[in-house]
Write a protein that holds these residues in place. Structure first.
Motif, PDB file in Angstrom:
ATOM      1  N   MET A  66       0.855  -1.167   0.000  1.00 33.91           N
ATOM      2  CA  MET A  66       0.000   0.000   0.000  1.00 33.91           C
ATOM      3  C   MET A  66       0.897   1.225   0.000  1.00 33.91           C
ATOM      4  N   ALA A  67       0.561   2.190  -0.824  1.00 30.48           N
ATOM      5  CA  ALA A  67       1.367   3.399  -0.943  1.00 30.48           C
ATOM      6  C   ALA A  67       0.739   4.537  -0.149  1.00 30.48           C
ATOM      7  N   ALA A  68       1.601   5.244   0.570  1.00 34.47           N
ATOM      8  CA  ALA A  68       1.120   6.412   1.311  1.00 34.47           C
ATOM      9  C   ALA A  68       0.588   7.421   0.311  1.00 34.47           C
ATOM     10  N   PRO A  69      -0.395   8.160   0.587  1.00 35.31           N
ATOM     11  CA  PRO A  69      -1.075   8.350   1.859  1.00 35.31           C
ATOM     12  C   PRO A  69      -2.346   7.508   1.997  1.00 35.31           C
ATOM     13  N   HIS A  70      -2.485   6.485   1.203  1.00 42.92           N
ATOM     14  CA  HIS A  70      -3.736   5.728   1.171  1.00 42.92           C
ATOM     15  C   HIS A  70      -3.823   4.720   2.304  1.00 42.92           C
ATOM     16  N   ASP A  71      -5.008   4.603   2.849  1.00 42.29           N
ATOM     17  CA  ASP A  71      -5.267   3.651   3.926  1.00 42.29           C
ATOM     18  C   ASP A  71      -5.956   2.422   3.351  1.00 42.29           C
ATOM     19  N   VAL A  72      -6.315   1.515   4.254  1.00 40.94           N
ATOM     20  CA  VAL A  72      -7.075   0.352   3.831  1.00 40.94           C
ATOM     21  C   VAL A  72      -8.527   0.753   3.600  1.00 40.94           C
ATOM     22  N   THR A 125      -6.922  -1.342   0.364  1.00 41.33           N
ATOM     23  CA  THR A 125      -5.995  -1.052  -0.725  1.00 41.33           C
ATOM     24  C   THR A 125      -6.736  -1.116  -2.058  1.00 41.33           C
ATOM     25  N   ALA A 126      -6.082  -0.671  -3.099  1.00 40.21           N
ATOM     26  CA  ALA A 126      -6.670  -0.764  -4.441  1.00 40.21           C
ATOM     27  C   ALA A 126      -6.956  -2.224  -4.785  1.00 40.21           C
ATOM     28  N   ALA A 127      -6.034  -3.102  -4.437  1.00 41.15           N
ATOM     29  CA  ALA A 127      -6.233  -4.525  -4.724  1.00 41.15           C
ATOM     30  C   ALA A 127      -7.438  -5.076  -3.964  1.00 41.15           C
ATOM     31  N   GLN A 128      -7.610  -4.664  -2.719  1.00 41.89           N
ATOM     32  CA  GLN A 128      -8.754  -5.127  -1.929  1.00 41.89           C
ATOM     33  C   GLN A 128     -10.066  -4.597  -2.495  1.00 41.89           C
ATOM     34  N   LEU A 129     -10.076  -3.366  -2.972  1.00 39.33           N
ATOM     35  CA  LEU A 129     -11.287  -2.805  -3.571  1.00 39.33           C
ATOM     36  C   LEU A 129     -11.655  -3.550  -4.851  1.00 39.33           C
ATOM     37  N   VAL A 130     -10.673  -3.798  -5.682  1.00 39.75           N
ATOM     38  CA  VAL A 130     -10.918  -4.528  -6.924  1.00 39.75           C
ATOM     39  C   VAL A 130     -11.431  -5.930  -6.605  1.00 39.75           C
ATOM     40  N   ALA A 131     -10.832  -6.591  -5.624  1.00 40.83           N
ATOM     41  CA  ALA A 131     -11.264  -7.935  -5.238  1.00 40.83           C
ATOM     42  C   ALA A 131     -12.706  -7.928  -4.745  1.00 40.83           C
ATOM     43  N   ALA A 132     -13.075  -6.908  -3.975  1.00 41.42           N
ATOM     44  CA  ALA A 132     -14.442  -6.827  -3.448  1.00 41.42           C
ATOM     45  C   ALA A 132     -15.451  -6.681  -4.582  1.00 41.42           C
ATOM     46  N   VAL A 133     -15.155  -5.851  -5.565  1.00 43.47           N
ATOM     47  CA  VAL A 133     -16.067  -5.670  -6.703  1.00 43.47           C
ATOM     48  C   VAL A 133     -16.141  -6.956  -7.520  1.00 43.47           C
ATOM     49  N   ARG A 139     -19.301 -11.770 -16.831  1.00 46.47           N
ATOM     50  CA  ARG A 139     -18.144 -12.687 -16.841  1.00 46.47           C
ATOM     51  C   ARG A 139     -16.888 -11.972 -17.332  1.00 46.47           C
ATOM     52  N   VAL A 140     -17.028 -11.170 -18.381  1.00 48.95           N
ATOM     53  CA  VAL A 140     -15.890 -10.406 -18.891  1.00 48.95           C
ATOM     54  C   VAL A 140     -15.376  -9.470 -17.795  1.00 48.95           C
ATOM     55  N   ALA A 141     -16.287  -8.776 -17.111  1.00 45.96           N
ATOM     56  CA  ALA A 141     -15.887  -7.855 -16.040  1.00 45.96           C
ATOM     57  C   ALA A 141     -15.170  -8.599 -14.913  1.00 45.96           C
ATOM     58  N   VAL A 142     -15.672  -9.760 -14.535  1.00 41.89           N
ATOM     59  CA  VAL A 142     -15.029 -10.574 -13.495  1.00 41.89           C
ATOM     60  C   VAL A 142     -13.607 -10.935 -13.917  1.00 41.89           C
ATOM     61  N   ASN A 143     -13.445 -11.352 -15.170  1.00 42.03           N
ATOM     62  CA  ASN A 143     -12.111 -11.714 -15.668  1.00 42.03           C
ATOM     63  C   ASN A 143     -11.177 -10.510 -15.700  1.00 42.03           C
ATOM     64  N   VAL A 144     -11.676  -9.378 -16.145  1.00 42.30           N
ATOM     65  CA  VAL A 144     -10.854  -8.170 -16.199  1.00 42.30           C
ATOM     66  C   VAL A 144     -10.411  -7.760 -14.791  1.00 42.30           C
ATOM     67  N   LEU A 145     -11.330  -7.788 -13.844  1.00 45.41           N
ATOM     68  CA  LEU A 145     -10.976  -7.414 -12.477  1.00 45.41           C
ATOM     69  C   LEU A 145      -9.962  -8.388 -11.877  1.00 45.41           C
ATOM     70  N   ARG A 160      -4.304  -9.267 -10.183  1.00 41.57           N
ATOM     71  CA  ARG A 160      -3.008  -9.936 -10.341  1.00 41.57           C
ATOM     72  C   ARG A 160      -1.927  -8.962 -10.784  1.00 41.57           C
ATOM     73  N   GLU A 161      -2.270  -7.998 -11.636  1.00 37.49           N
ATOM     74  CA  GLU A 161      -1.259  -7.029 -12.060  1.00 37.49           C
ATOM     75  C   GLU A 161      -0.836  -6.130 -10.900  1.00 37.49           C
ATOM     76  N   ILE A 162      -1.787  -5.733 -10.062  1.00 38.82           N
ATOM     77  CA  ILE A 162      -1.443  -4.938  -8.881  1.00 38.82           C
ATOM     78  C   ILE A 162      -0.505  -5.738  -7.982  1.00 38.82           C
ATOM     79  N   GLU A 163      -0.807  -7.010  -7.798  1.00 40.70           N
ATOM     80  CA  GLU A 163      -0.015  -7.854  -6.907  1.00 40.70           C
ATOM     81  C   GLU A 163       1.348  -8.208  -7.500  1.00 40.70           C
TER      82      GLU A 163
END
Length: 111
Positions: free
Chosen positions: A1-7, A9-17, A38-44, A49-52
């Protein structure tokens, strides 16, 4: 996670969606909307994975290019066209690059 952002994270938000679309939306839709969900699920999943994996993959790719003596993919392509490398020099570098891309785009294909 990059400052100044809190939890989260971007990866967690994408995973939740992605999980919402996969578990709540996908079972409730049909036809065209189901396909696009299905396409949206695959893209997310790819974005997750790219964030990680992206930072470590970028560093490894830069190291491989440096060992070949080229600055970037464009210079590598030009050097290949010019015949500057032996096949055995390139095989490992190109295989690693393709596997990294597949680990993001479609992990089962990476193996």
């Amino acid at each position: 996670m990059a400052a100044p952002h809190d939890v989260p994270t971007a990866a967690q938000l994408v995973a939740a969606v992605r999980e919402f679309l996969e578990t709540d939306v996908l079972p409730e839709v049909e036809g065209r909307v189901r396909f696009h969900t299905r396409v949206a699920v695959n893209v997310l999943g790819m974005v997750e994975r790219e964030i990680e994996l992206g930072p470590s993959q970028a560093a490894a790719h830069a190291d491989r290019l440096d060992r070949l003596g080229v600055a970037d993919d464009a210079e590598l392509a030009g050097a290949i066209r010019e015949g500057r490398f032996e096949e055995d020099e390139l095989l490992g570098v190109l295989t690693a690059a393709v596997r990294d891309k597949l680990r993001v785009a479609n992990p089962p294909y990476a193996e």
